[in-house]
Design a protein around this motif. Sequence first.
Motif, PDB file in Angstrom:
ATOM      1  N   GLY A  56       2.843 -13.630  15.273  1.00 12.29           N
ATOM      2  CA  GLY A  56       1.876 -14.705  15.418  1.00 12.29           C
ATOM      3  C   GLY A  56       2.473 -16.064  15.688  1.00 12.29           C
ATOM      4  N   GLN A  57       3.721 -16.112  16.200  1.00 12.80           N
ATOM      5  CA  GLN A  57       4.376 -17.400  16.459  1.00 12.80           C
ATOM      6  C   GLN A  57       4.220 -17.858  17.907  1.00 12.80           C
ATOM      7  N   SER A  58       3.665 -16.994  18.779  1.00 10.33           N
ATOM      8  CA  SER A  58       3.447 -17.376  20.178  1.00 10.33           C
ATOM      9  C   SER A  58       2.170 -16.714  20.666  1.00 10.33           C
ATOM     10  N   THR A  59       1.731 -17.172  21.831  1.00 11.25           N
ATOM     11  CA  THR A  59       0.479 -16.656  22.383  1.00 11.25           C
ATOM     12  C   THR A  59       0.752 -15.453  23.298  1.00 11.25           C
ATOM     13  N   LYS A  60      -0.328 -14.765  23.621  1.00 15.02           N
ATOM     14  CA  LYS A  60      -0.244 -13.642  24.559  1.00 15.02           C
ATOM     15  C   LYS A  60       0.223 -14.113  25.930  1.00 15.02           C
ATOM     16  N   LEU A  61      -0.147 -15.355  26.276  1.00 17.01           N
ATOM     17  CA  LEU A  61       0.249 -15.892  27.585  1.00 17.01           C
ATOM     18  C   LEU A  61       1.759 -15.967  27.724  1.00 17.01           C
ATOM     19  N   GLN A  62       2.451 -16.387  26.681  1.00 16.65           N
ATOM     20  CA  GLN A  62       3.911 -16.464  26.743  1.00 16.65           C
ATOM     21  C   GLN A  62       4.533 -15.074  26.919  1.00 16.65           C
ATOM     22  N   LEU A  63       3.942 -14.078  26.261  1.00 19.02           N
ATOM     23  CA  LEU A  63       4.437 -12.708  26.410  1.00 19.02           C
ATOM     24  C   LEU A  63       4.222 -12.204  27.838  1.00 19.02           C
ATOM     25  N   LEU A  64       3.039 -12.487  28.381  1.00 18.34           N
ATOM     26  CA  LEU A  64       2.750 -12.053  29.746  1.00 18.34           C
ATOM     27  C   LEU A  64       3.663 -12.745  30.756  1.00 18.34           C
ATOM     28  N   ASN A  65       3.928 -14.040  30.542  1.00 14.84           N
ATOM     29  CA  ASN A  65       4.844 -14.757  31.432  1.00 14.84           C
ATOM     30  C   ASN A  65       6.241 -14.141  31.417  1.00 14.84           C
ATOM     31  N   GLU A 101      19.360 -23.696  24.538  1.00 12.60           N
ATOM     32  CA  GLU A 101      19.381 -24.141  23.138  1.00 12.60           C
ATOM     33  C   GLU A 101      18.041 -24.773  22.746  1.00 12.60           C
ATOM     34  N   GLN A 102      17.518 -25.645  23.636  1.00 12.82           N
ATOM     35  CA  GLN A 102      16.242 -26.291  23.351  1.00 12.82           C
ATOM     36  C   GLN A 102      15.100 -25.284  23.301  1.00 12.82           C
ATOM     37  N   PHE A 103      15.180 -24.237  24.159  1.00  9.36           N
ATOM     38  CA  PHE A 103      14.136 -23.219  24.172  1.00  9.36           C
ATOM     39  C   PHE A 103      14.137 -22.430  22.857  1.00  9.36           C
ATOM     40  N   LYS A 104      15.316 -22.110  22.368  1.00 11.23           N
ATOM     41  CA  LYS A 104      15.408 -21.382  21.102  1.00 11.23           C
ATOM     42  C   LYS A 104      14.883 -22.214  19.932  1.00 11.23           C
ATOM     43  N   LEU A 105      15.031 -23.533  20.044  1.00 15.02           N
ATOM     44  CA  LEU A 105      14.540 -24.416  18.988  1.00 15.02           C
ATOM     45  C   LEU A 105      13.065 -24.757  19.160  1.00 15.02           C
ATOM     46  N   GLY A 106      12.482 -24.269  20.283  1.00 17.30           N
ATOM     47  CA  GLY A 106      11.065 -24.524  20.519  1.00 17.30           C
ATOM     48  C   GLY A 106      10.777 -25.913  21.030  1.00 17.30           C
ATOM     49  N   GLN A 107      11.796 -26.588  21.584  1.00 15.24           N
ATOM     50  CA  GLN A 107      11.603 -27.971  22.050  1.00 15.24           C
ATOM     51  C   GLN A 107      11.112 -28.041  23.491  1.00 15.24           C
ATOM     52  N   ILE A 131      18.957 -11.847  30.928  1.00 16.17           N
ATOM     53  CA  ILE A 131      18.426 -13.018  30.212  1.00 16.17           C
ATOM     54  C   ILE A 131      16.912 -12.911  30.077  1.00 16.17           C
ATOM     55  N   SER A 132      16.252 -12.469  31.168  1.00 18.21           N
ATOM     56  CA  SER A 132      14.792 -12.324  31.133  1.00 18.21           C
ATOM     57  C   SER A 132      14.376 -11.241  30.148  1.00 18.21           C
ATOM     58  N   LYS A 133      15.152 -10.171  30.065  1.00 24.62           N
ATOM     59  CA  LYS A 133      14.837  -9.106  29.110  1.00 24.62           C
ATOM     60  C   LYS A 133      14.964  -9.606  27.667  1.00 24.62           C
ATOM     61  N   GLN A 134      16.026 -10.395  27.405  1.00 27.73           N
ATOM     62  CA  GLN A 134      16.205 -10.952  26.064  1.00 27.73           C
ATOM     63  C   GLN A 134      15.050 -11.883  25.702  1.00 27.73           C
ATOM     64  N   ARG A 135      14.620 -12.651  26.684  1.00 27.41           N
ATOM     65  CA  ARG A 135      13.479 -13.546  26.453  1.00 27.41           C
ATOM     66  C   ARG A 135      12.223 -12.741  26.176  1.00 27.41           C
ATOM     67  N   LEU A 136      12.045 -11.613  26.897  1.00 28.67           N
ATOM     68  CA  LEU A 136      10.879 -10.763  26.680  1.00 28.67           C
ATOM     69  C   LEU A 136      10.896 -10.184  25.262  1.00 28.67           C
ATOM     70  N   GLU A 137      12.062  -9.778  24.788  1.00 25.34           N
ATOM     71  CA  GLU A 137      12.160  -9.248  23.423  1.00 25.34           C
ATOM     72  C   GLU A 137      11.774 -10.322  22.396  1.00 25.34           C
ATOM     73  N   ARG A 138      12.279 -11.532  22.604  1.00 22.28           N
ATOM     74  CA  ARG A 138      11.930 -12.628  21.678  1.00 22.28           C
ATOM     75  C   ARG A 138      10.435 -12.917  21.719  1.00 22.28           C
ATOM     76  N   ALA A 139       9.862 -12.872  22.933  1.00 17.68           N
ATOM     77  CA  ALA A 139       8.423 -13.142  23.074  1.00 17.68           C
ATOM     78  C   ALA A 139       7.595 -12.071  22.364  1.00 17.68           C
ATOM     79  N   LYS A 140       8.075 -10.823  22.434  1.00 15.01           N
ATOM     80  CA  LYS A 140       7.361  -9.736  21.742  1.00 15.01           C
ATOM     81  C   LYS A 140       7.382  -9.948  20.226  1.00 15.01           C
ATOM     82  N   TYR A 141       8.579 -10.272  19.686  1.00 16.25           N
ATOM     83  CA  TYR A 141       8.670 -10.503  18.249  1.00 16.25           C
ATOM     84  C   TYR A 141       7.823 -11.694  17.826  1.00 16.25           C
ATOM     85  N   SER A 142       7.898 -12.763  18.629  1.00 16.77           N
ATOM     86  CA  SER A 142       7.112 -13.960  18.288  1.00 16.77           C
ATOM     87  C   SER A 142       5.627 -13.660  18.318  1.00 16.77           C
TER      88      SER A 142
END
Length: 437
Positions: free
Chosen positions: A181-190, A385-391, A166-177
């Motif tokens: 330009g849809q997320s900050t560097k901080l989210q990727l580092l987290n 679900e809420q995380f994927k929607l950005g809520q 799950i963490s790896k999938q989140r990391l992939e999404r953070a990289k794409y985002s």
Amino acid sequence: MKYVNKLTFLLLVSFSATFAQEKLTKEQAIKLALENNYGIKIAKNQVKIAKNNASIYNSGFLPKVVANADARYSLNNTELTNRDGETSEINDAKSQTYNASIGFNYTLFDGLGRSYNYKKLKETYNLSELEAKTIIENSVLQIFSVYYEVAKLTEDNKNILESLNISKQRLERAKYSFDYGQSTKLQLLNAEVDVNNDSISYINNLRFLANAKRDLNLLLGRPVTTDFTIVTDVKFNIFFELNALLEKVKKHNIEVLKSNKNIELNKYDLKVNKSFLLPSLTLSGSYGYNKSKNDASVFINQLSNGLNTSLNLTWNLFDGGTTKTRIQNSKITADNLLIQKEQIENELERTTANSLEVYNNALFILKAEEKNVETNKRNFSRTEEQFKLGQITSIEFRQAQVNLLNAKSSLNQAKYDTKNAELKLLQLSGELLNTNF
């Protein structure tokens, strides 16, 4: 990212290795332990020694047969003087003597001491079997404890790996985002930090699992490097009733049975000591052959052979009070053994009540942890679900993920704690070795 790639390689290697591992069931583990466990093997040998001691050959009921033979030679100068004062000398007189005999000795009656000793040896053999059963029970309990530790770590491993994915999938999404330009560097580092932390947890758990497997192999008396997988399913005897348990404890608990056996042994000790108050009757006999040749004797050659028998009655009318002291001490020991039995029964009653309470509490905790896992699963599903929607933030998502992992780990711990508590009750009631695991 190099760290993550190395971890992925390790995972692939571990998955490919599992196909060659043996599946070790609980029944197979017990079978191996009964055959190879070092403590159990020593206990079985102790039983063999007790069995030898209880043999008719160690009872004193069989006669003793002894053969003797000797030969002697001498060369002497002899001076002889008769009643008239005349003397004569014999120089270099040779003397040769040959003796041979075979004899037996058998006690016809000894106040029944042999009979009581023989019965005591039989009971000692039975006690040694109970001692061995104690060692086997404790070994089985220890083996199950380690087996279930391996099972817990195996399931923890599975859960940590799911969380890592799950963490790896989140990391992939953070990289794409981040790339778009849809997320900050901080989210990727987290996300990277969380992958690394889950990876460390997974590797540490693999180490704990490997250590636990080596511990189990040692108890099974086989090479500690033997790899295997285990069965993680457990079955529960959901209900135990205290009074019924206590009845079984009084009848079948090993400590109670050993206490009863020691009382029986003391009764034979008392009878053996009393046997010294009675007379003993011994029959002995021998057949001998004797031949001698003496140049200095009136009869140069002598030859004799024949049978000799004797019947001997011995009655120790007073031995200074030694027998009386032994009898008195045996009676005092009997009182102590009864006191010890009462103490053992009271302690077992307390231990059984405490163990039953531990088991019932463990069952309650197990059910609560099962509900807790279901609640955390629903919570995580909604959070995802809420995380994927950005809520919600990644921190809130991570918290839900960690909560689910902790809940699953707590459920594993509760499941095997409950099973170990059940096994303790089975041991107390004397049913551990008769249970289908």
